[in-house]
Design a protein around this motif. Structure first.
Motif, PDB file in Angstrom:
ATOM      1  N   GLU B 114       1.228  -0.906  -0.164  1.00  0.00           N
ATOM      2  CA  GLU B 114      -0.507   0.254  -0.237  1.00  0.00           C
ATOM      3  C   GLU B 114       1.143   1.271   0.013  1.00  0.00           C
ATOM      4  OE1 GLU B 114      -3.387  -1.794   2.744  1.00  0.00           O
ATOM      5  OE2 GLU B 114      -3.171   0.279   2.792  1.00  0.00           O
ATOM      6  N   ALA B 115       2.237   1.293   0.755  1.00  0.00           N
ATOM      7  CA  ALA B 115       2.765   2.222   0.894  1.00  0.00           C
ATOM      8  C   ALA B 115       3.456   2.506  -0.647  1.00  0.00           C
ATOM      9  CB  ALA B 115       4.340   2.366   1.436  1.00  0.00           C
ATOM     10  N   ILE B 116       3.389   1.236  -1.592  1.00  0.00           N
ATOM     11  CA  ILE B 116       4.151   1.866  -2.467  1.00  0.00           C
ATOM     12  C   ILE B 116       3.253   2.341  -3.498  1.00  0.00           C
ATOM     13  CG2 ILE B 116       5.508   0.098  -4.121  1.00  0.00           C
ATOM     14  CD1 ILE B 116       6.564  -1.590  -2.328  1.00  0.00           C
ATOM     15  N   ASP B 126       4.603  15.353 -12.724  1.00  0.00           N
ATOM     16  CA  ASP B 126       5.801  15.226 -13.530  1.00  0.00           C
ATOM     17  C   ASP B 126       6.828  15.954 -11.977  1.00  0.00           C
ATOM     18  OD1 ASP B 126       3.194  18.192 -15.020  1.00  0.00           O
ATOM     19  OD2 ASP B 126       4.469  16.219 -15.790  1.00  0.00           O
ATOM     20  N   LEU B 127       6.313  16.012 -10.910  1.00  0.00           N
ATOM     21  CA  LEU B 127       7.423  16.637 -10.205  1.00  0.00           C
ATOM     22  C   LEU B 127       8.386  15.248  -9.676  1.00  0.00           C
ATOM     23  CD1 LEU B 127       5.275  18.670  -8.300  1.00  0.00           C
ATOM     24  CD2 LEU B 127       7.275  19.131  -9.451  1.00  0.00           C
ATOM     25  N   GLU B 128       9.996  15.050  -9.854  1.00  0.00           N
ATOM     26  CA  GLU B 128      10.608  14.366  -8.891  1.00  0.00           C
ATOM     27  C   GLU B 128      10.889  14.429  -7.530  1.00  0.00           C
ATOM     28  OE1 GLU B 128      11.802  11.890 -12.129  1.00  0.00           O
ATOM     29  OE2 GLU B 128      11.736  11.591 -10.053  1.00  0.00           O
ATOM     30  N   PHE B 129      10.430  13.430  -6.899  1.00  0.00           N
ATOM     31  CA  PHE B 129      10.762  13.495  -5.355  1.00  0.00           C
ATOM     32  C   PHE B 129      11.671  12.817  -4.546  1.00  0.00           C
ATOM     33  CE2 PHE B 129       7.755  16.907  -4.575  1.00  0.00           C
ATOM     34  CZ  PHE B 129       7.035  16.827  -4.683  1.00  0.00           C
ATOM     35  N   MET B 130      12.541  13.593  -4.086  1.00  0.00           N
ATOM     36  CA  MET B 130      13.848  12.716  -3.366  1.00  0.00           C
ATOM     37  C   MET B 130      13.540  11.330  -2.187  1.00  0.00           C
ATOM     38  SD  MET B 130      17.593  14.536  -2.986  1.00  0.00           S
ATOM     39  CE  MET B 130      18.455  13.811  -2.640  1.00  0.00           C
ATOM     40  N   ASP B 131      12.872  12.568  -1.261  1.00  0.00           N
ATOM     41  CA  ASP B 131      12.735  11.477  -0.160  1.00  0.00           C
ATOM     42  C   ASP B 131      11.382  10.887  -0.187  1.00  0.00           C
ATOM     43  OD1 ASP B 131      12.479  14.427   1.967  1.00  0.00           O
ATOM     44  OD2 ASP B 131      14.422  13.628   1.267  1.00  0.00           O
ATOM     45  N   ILE B 132      10.505  11.124  -1.207  1.00  0.00           N
ATOM     46  CA  ILE B 132       9.632   9.723  -1.358  1.00  0.00           C
ATOM     47  C   ILE B 132       9.924   8.355  -2.470  1.00  0.00           C
ATOM     48  CG2 ILE B 132       7.309   9.185  -2.555  1.00  0.00           C
ATOM     49  CD1 ILE B 132       6.317  11.423  -1.495  1.00  0.00           C
ATOM     50  N   SER B 133      10.940   8.725  -3.435  1.00  0.00           N
ATOM     51  CA  SER B 133      12.416   7.703  -3.760  1.00  0.00           C
ATOM     52  C   SER B 133      12.277   7.104  -3.316  1.00  0.00           C
ATOM     53  CB  SER B 133      12.823   8.046  -5.281  1.00  0.00           C
ATOM     54  OG  SER B 133      11.922   9.278  -6.311  1.00  0.00           O
ATOM     55  N   LYS B 134      12.883   7.532  -1.988  1.00  0.00           N
ATOM     56  CA  LYS B 134      13.884   7.063  -1.074  1.00  0.00           C
ATOM     57  C   LYS B 134      13.285   6.172  -0.868  1.00  0.00           C
ATOM     58  CE  LYS B 134      16.973   9.688   0.489  1.00  0.00           C
ATOM     59  NZ  LYS B 134      17.790  10.114   0.745  1.00  0.00           N
ATOM     60  N   ARG B 135      11.477   5.904  -0.367  1.00  0.00           N
ATOM     61  CA  ARG B 135      11.051   5.262   0.537  1.00  0.00           C
ATOM     62  C   ARG B 135      10.551   4.055   0.286  1.00  0.00           C
ATOM     63  NH1 ARG B 135      12.223   6.610   5.237  1.00  0.00           N
ATOM     64  NH2 ARG B 135      11.418   3.921   5.187  1.00  0.00           N
ATOM     65  N   ILE B 137      11.884   2.450  -2.426  1.00  0.00           N
ATOM     66  CA  ILE B 137      13.098   2.085  -2.189  1.00  0.00           C
ATOM     67  C   ILE B 137      13.040   1.082  -0.983  1.00  0.00           C
ATOM     68  CG2 ILE B 137      16.136   1.440  -2.639  1.00  0.00           C
ATOM     69  CD1 ILE B 137      15.189   3.844  -4.282  1.00  0.00           C
ATOM     70  N   MET B 138      12.894   1.551  -0.094  1.00  0.00           N
ATOM     71  CA  MET B 138      13.302   1.326   1.778  1.00  0.00           C
ATOM     72  C   MET B 138      12.335   0.307   1.628  1.00  0.00           C
ATOM     73  SD  MET B 138      16.288   2.519   2.496  1.00  0.00           S
ATOM     74  CE  MET B 138      16.148   1.879   3.738  1.00  0.00           C
ATOM     75  N   CYS B 139      10.876   0.219   1.094  1.00  0.00           N
ATOM     76  CA  CYS B 139       9.624  -0.873   0.851  1.00  0.00           C
ATOM     77  C   CYS B 139      10.259  -1.649  -0.477  1.00  0.00           C
ATOM     78  CB  CYS B 139       8.564   0.161  -0.078  1.00  0.00           C
ATOM     79  SG  CYS B 139       7.783   1.067   1.759  1.00  0.00           S
ATOM     80  N   PHE B 140      10.768  -1.641  -1.322  1.00  0.00           N
ATOM     81  CA  PHE B 140      11.477  -3.012  -1.646  1.00  0.00           C
ATOM     82  C   PHE B 140      12.367  -3.297  -0.544  1.00  0.00           C
ATOM     83  CE2 PHE B 140       8.807  -1.368  -5.254  1.00  0.00           C
ATOM     84  CZ  PHE B 140       9.294  -0.871  -5.631  1.00  0.00           C
ATOM     85  N   ILE B 141      13.524  -2.892  -0.023  1.00  0.00           N
ATOM     86  CA  ILE B 141      14.113  -3.561   1.036  1.00  0.00           C
ATOM     87  C   ILE B 141      13.949  -4.144   2.357  1.00  0.00           C
ATOM     88  CG2 ILE B 141      15.913  -3.389   2.511  1.00  0.00           C
ATOM     89  CD1 ILE B 141      17.091  -1.115   0.569  1.00  0.00           C
ATOM     90  N   ALA B 142      12.600  -3.443   2.362  1.00  0.00           N
ATOM     91  CA  ALA B 142      11.418  -4.144   3.445  1.00  0.00           C
ATOM     92  C   ALA B 142      11.450  -5.801   3.128  1.00  0.00           C
ATOM     93  CB  ALA B 142      11.136  -3.428   4.041  1.00  0.00           C
TER      94      ALA B 142
END
Lengths: 186, 294
Positions: B114-116, B126-135, B137-142
Motif C-alpha cells: 500500500e505504501a508503494i 511531473d515532479l521528482e521527489f527524492m524523499d519519496i523515491s527513497k521511501r 526503495i526502502m519498501c522494496f528492501i523491507a
C-alpha cells in the motif's frame, strides 16, 4: 546441543541493542554438547576482511587460554523477513566448522518466531557443504529465562553488551568477556 | 531523573535533530546512536502541549513531523496517527511531505505494498521527489526484494549522484548479496564525494582486502592513519596485510619489501602504544596476538 541462559541472553541482548542492524558473533563452550557463552562480533555486515580475521584470532587465543572451543556462529539479518544465510556468514561459519574439526553450529535469530513459547533461534549444521536446519531442536531451559528477560529488556541492561565494533571505537571495552553484563544478568 | 524543562534548550535540540547538526552537549558515546526518539517525544510533546503559541507555525508543524517519525521509531503507531491528523488538518491532501508521512505509517504497520502504491501516485506526476523515491526503495528492501531495490537504487543514483546515504545503502545491498566488486565501486564513489571520510576508507579497505586487492587495501588503511592517527582498526589492517604481503615475497621488489617491513614494525609499535592504557586482560590478549606473527 544445549545452550545456557548466559549465552542465550547475551545473543538476544546483542539483537535488541542493534535491532536495526545485522549482527553476528561467536558461540563458545567447553565441549561440543553445550554452548556456555557467546562473544559478539559486529553490528554491521560480516565480511571476510582483515579486521574479522583479527577478531577471530583474538577469540581463538582467549579460548586456548581458558580451555574453551569456538563452537560456531550466531547471526541476525537486518530485516526480520530475511531468513537467508548470506554469502559471508556461510563462508565464515564453514571456516569455523573446519577449525573445530566438524560439529560446528550456526544459529539464526528469527524475531518473528520469538514468542512466549519459542526461543526465536533456528539451528543449522553442515551437511555436504550446505547448512541445513537441524532435525533436533536446540535445548534451552526456556522457563528459567522467560520471567527475567522481560525485566532486563525493560531496564535496558542490553546497553552494557559490547561487541568488537564497540571495542574498535573504544579499546577500554572488554568485548570478549563482557563482565559488566554479568552483574545485570545474575 | 527529572530535569527542569527549558524551552530554548528543547527547541535547540529539536532543531539540531532536524538539521542533523548535533552540538557538544549531546555528543554520542561510542557505539550509541546520537538520535534518541524518546528524547524527541519528551521534548516535542511538552512544546506542542504548553508552548504552541510561543513558536511559529512553521516550527510547530516541523515538530509534529519529528514527533510522528519518533513515534514510529518507538513503535507507538496510535500516537503517530494523532500527529498525522494534526498535519492533515493543516496541509492540502496533495502535499508530498504529508504523503511521505502517511506512507511511513503504512510501512510501520507492515503494509509495504500500500505504501508503494501511495508513493507511486506522487512519482507519476511531473515532479521528482527524492524523499519519496527513497521511501519506495526502502519498501522494496523491507519486503526483502533485494534485486528490485538494487535496480531502483541504481536508477535513482543516476539522477541523485550526490546522495551519500543512497550510495551507502547500495554498497550494503551489494555486500549482502556477495557482489563485492560492485560494492567497492560504491565506496569509491563515496570517497570521491567525501575524500576525508575515514569511515568510508575503512569500509573500502576491508572490502578490498576481502577480494585480495591487498595493495589497494594497504594504501587506504594508511590513508585512514593520515586522517586519524590512533585508528586501531587501520593499524590492525596495516599489520595484517603487511604480514600477508611479506609471506609471499616472490613477486615483490626489495624496496616494496622494505616498505612493508617498516609498516609492519610501525603498526606493531602503534598497536602496543594504543593498548598500553587498556585493561590488563585486553592488553594481554592483544600482546599475544601481536606475538603470533612475529
Amino acid at each position: 546441543m544445549k545452550i545456557t541462559k548466559k549465552a542465550y541472553i547475551k545473543m538476544i541482548f546483542h539483537g535488541i541493542k542493534y535491532s536495526t542492524h545485522p549482527i553476528s558473533g561467536i558461540l563458545i563452550g567447553k565441549n561440543k554438547q553445550i554452548i556456555t557463552d557467546v562473544i559478539p562480533l559486529t553490528h554491521s555486515l560480516l565480511l571476510p576482511s582483515p579486521i574479522t580475521h583479527v577478531a577471530l584470532t583474538q577469540i581463538d587465543l582467549y579460548c586456548k587460554e581458558n580451555g574453551l572451543l569456538m563452537l560456531g556462529l550466531y547471526f541476525g539479518n537486518e530485516n526480520n523477513l530475511d531468513l537467508e544465510i548470506h554469502a559471508a556468514i556461510d563462508l565464515i561459519a564453514g571456516q569455523l566448522n573446519k577449525h573445530l574439526d566438524g560439529g560446528a553450529v550456526l544459529l539464526k535469530l528469527d524475531p518473528t518466531s520469538f514468542k512466549s513459547d519459542s526461543s526465536g533461534l533456528l539451528m543449522y549444521s553442515l551437511s555436504n557443504s550446505v547448512w541445513l536446519e537441524s532435525s533436533k531442536p536446540l535445548e534451552i531451559d526456556w522457563t528459567d529465562i522467560k520471567p527475567e528477560l522481560k525485566k532486563w529488556i525493560e531496564n535496558q541492561s542490553y546497553k552494557y553488551l559490547y561487541d568488537f565494533d564497540c571495542h574498535l571505537a573504544d579499546i577500554q571495552l572488554d568485548w570478549i568477556r563482557n563482565e559488566l553484563l554479568d552483574d545485570y544478568i545474575k | 531523573m527529572v530535569k527542569d524543562f527549558n524551552l530554548t534548550d528543547a527547541r535547540l535540540i529539536l532543531a539540531h535533530y532536524r538539521n542533523e547538526t548535533l552540538p557538544g552537549l549531546i555528543a554520542a558515546k561510542p557505539c550509541e546512536s546520537a538520535y534518541d526518539p524518546n528524547e524527541v517525544l519528551e521534548l516535542g510533546a511538552k512544546i506542542v502541549k504548553s508552548y504552541k503559541n510561543s513558536i511559529t507555525a512553521v516550527e510547530l508543524y516541523s515538530i509534529f513531523d519529528q514527533l510522528l517519525v519518533a513515534s514510529v521509531h518507538t513503535g507507538d503507531i496510535p500516537r503517530a496517527k494523532l500527529y498525522l491528523t494534526s498535519l492533515e488538518n493543516a496541509f492540502p491532501k496533495s502535499s508530498a511531505r504529508l504523503i511521505k508521512l502517511q506512507g511511513l505509517i503504512l510501512e510501520a504497520n507492515g503494509k509495504f505494498d500500500e505504501a508503494i502504491q501511495l508513493y507511486e501516485t506522487v512519482l507519476r506526476s511531473d515532479l521528482e521527489f527524492m524523499d519519496i523515491s527513497k521511501r519506495r526503495i526502502m519498501c522494496f528492501i523491507a519486503k526483502n526484494d533485494h534485486k528490485l531495490a538494487i535496480d531502483t537504487l541504481v536508477f535513482y543514483l543516476d539522477i541523485y549522484m550526490q546522495d551519500t546515504d543512497a550510495w551507502v545503502t547500495l554498497a550494503n545491498l551489494y555486500t549482502l548479496k556477495g557482489f563485492y566488486h560492485q560494492a567497492a565501486y560504491c565506496w569509491e564513489e563515496l570517497l570521491i564525494l567525501r575524500p576525508r571520510q575515514h569511515l568510508y576508507m575503512l569500509k573500502y579497505a576491508d572490502l578490498m582486502a576481502g577480494i585480495e586487492k591487498l595493495d589497494v587495501a594497504l594504501k587506504f588503511y594508511c590513508g585512514v592513519i593520515e586522517l586519524v592517527k590512533d585508528s586501531v582498526h587501520a593499524w590492525y589492517g596495516i599489520r595484517t596485510i603487511t604480514d600477508c604481503l611479506l609471506e609471499d615475497k616472490s613477486k615483490a621488489t626489495s624496496t616494496q619489501q622494505d616498505t612493508w617491513k617498516s609498516l609492519n614494525t610501525l603498526a606493531n609499535k602503534q598497536i602496543l602504544l594504543l593498548y598500553n592504557t587498556a585493561p590488563p586482560v585486553i592488553k594481554s590478549t592483544v600482546t599475544s596476538w601481536l606475538d603470533l606473527h612475529l
